[in-house]
Scaffold this motif. Sequence first.
Motif, PDB file in Angstrom:
ATOM      1  N   THR A  20       2.224  -3.868  13.217  1.00 45.71           N
ATOM      2  CA  THR A  20       2.582  -2.795  12.606  1.00 45.71           C
ATOM      3  C   THR A  20       1.881  -1.691  13.146  1.00 45.71           C
ATOM      4  OG1 THR A  20       0.851  -3.204  10.857  1.00 45.71           O
ATOM      5  CG2 THR A  20       2.817  -4.340  10.366  1.00 45.71           C
ATOM      6  N   ASP A  21       2.856  -0.439  12.597  1.00 49.71           N
ATOM      7  CA  ASP A  21       2.215   0.938  13.095  1.00 49.71           C
ATOM      8  C   ASP A  21       2.234   1.708  11.766  1.00 49.71           C
ATOM      9  OD1 ASP A  21       4.961   1.030  12.834  1.00 49.71           O
ATOM     10  OD2 ASP A  21       5.148   2.169  15.000  1.00 49.71           O
ATOM     11  N   TRP A  22       1.814   1.121  10.668  1.00 49.30           N
ATOM     12  CA  TRP A  22       2.021   1.871   9.593  1.00 49.30           C
ATOM     13  C   TRP A  22       0.706   2.821   9.639  1.00 49.30           C
ATOM     14  CZ3 TRP A  22       2.719  -2.922   6.243  1.00 49.30           C
ATOM     15  CH2 TRP A  22       3.909  -3.455   6.254  1.00 49.30           C
ATOM     16  N   LYS A  23       1.081   3.986   9.159  1.00 48.36           N
ATOM     17  CA  LYS A  23      -0.141   5.109   9.030  1.00 48.36           C
ATOM     18  C   LYS A  23       0.016   5.693   7.438  1.00 48.36           C
ATOM     19  CE  LYS A  23      -0.958   4.912  13.376  1.00 48.36           C
ATOM     20  NZ  LYS A  23      -1.881   4.346  13.758  1.00 48.36           N
ATOM     21  N   LEU A  24      -1.087   4.915   6.714  1.00 44.37           N
ATOM     22  CA  LEU A  24      -1.477   5.238   5.366  1.00 44.37           C
ATOM     23  C   LEU A  24      -2.465   6.536   5.203  1.00 44.37           C
ATOM     24  CD1 LEU A  24      -0.880   2.040   3.681  1.00 44.37           C
ATOM     25  CD2 LEU A  24       0.898   3.649   3.854  1.00 44.37           C
ATOM     26  N   ASP A  25      -2.574   7.340   4.461  1.00 42.50           N
ATOM     27  CA  ASP A  25      -3.690   8.398   4.224  1.00 42.50           C
ATOM     28  C   ASP A  25      -4.672   7.693   3.584  1.00 42.50           C
ATOM     29  OD1 ASP A  25      -1.986  10.420   5.282  1.00 42.50           O
ATOM     30  OD2 ASP A  25      -1.261  10.998   3.251  1.00 42.50           O
TER      31      ASP A  25
END
Length: 73
Positions: A20-25
């Motif tokens: 995955t390449d999800w970016k969450l703050d």
Amino acid sequence: MGLGGCIILIAVGAILTFATDWKLDTVNVDLVGWIMMIVGIVGVFVYASIARRRRVVVPPSTTVVSEEERHGL
């Protein structure tokens, strides 16, 4: 947690880390994946050590019969 749960933790952690390449703050998804993989690996080792301990078979104790007892002397 059984062996299946540990394997699922490792698989989900690997998917979160590598696929995955999800970016969450607020959450570092890669770190969560690594933690899940580590917990799964530790769980596999703990499960294996418990299972190994359960498999130990202790032979029954035998009594020694002397020649005199055998012949009724």
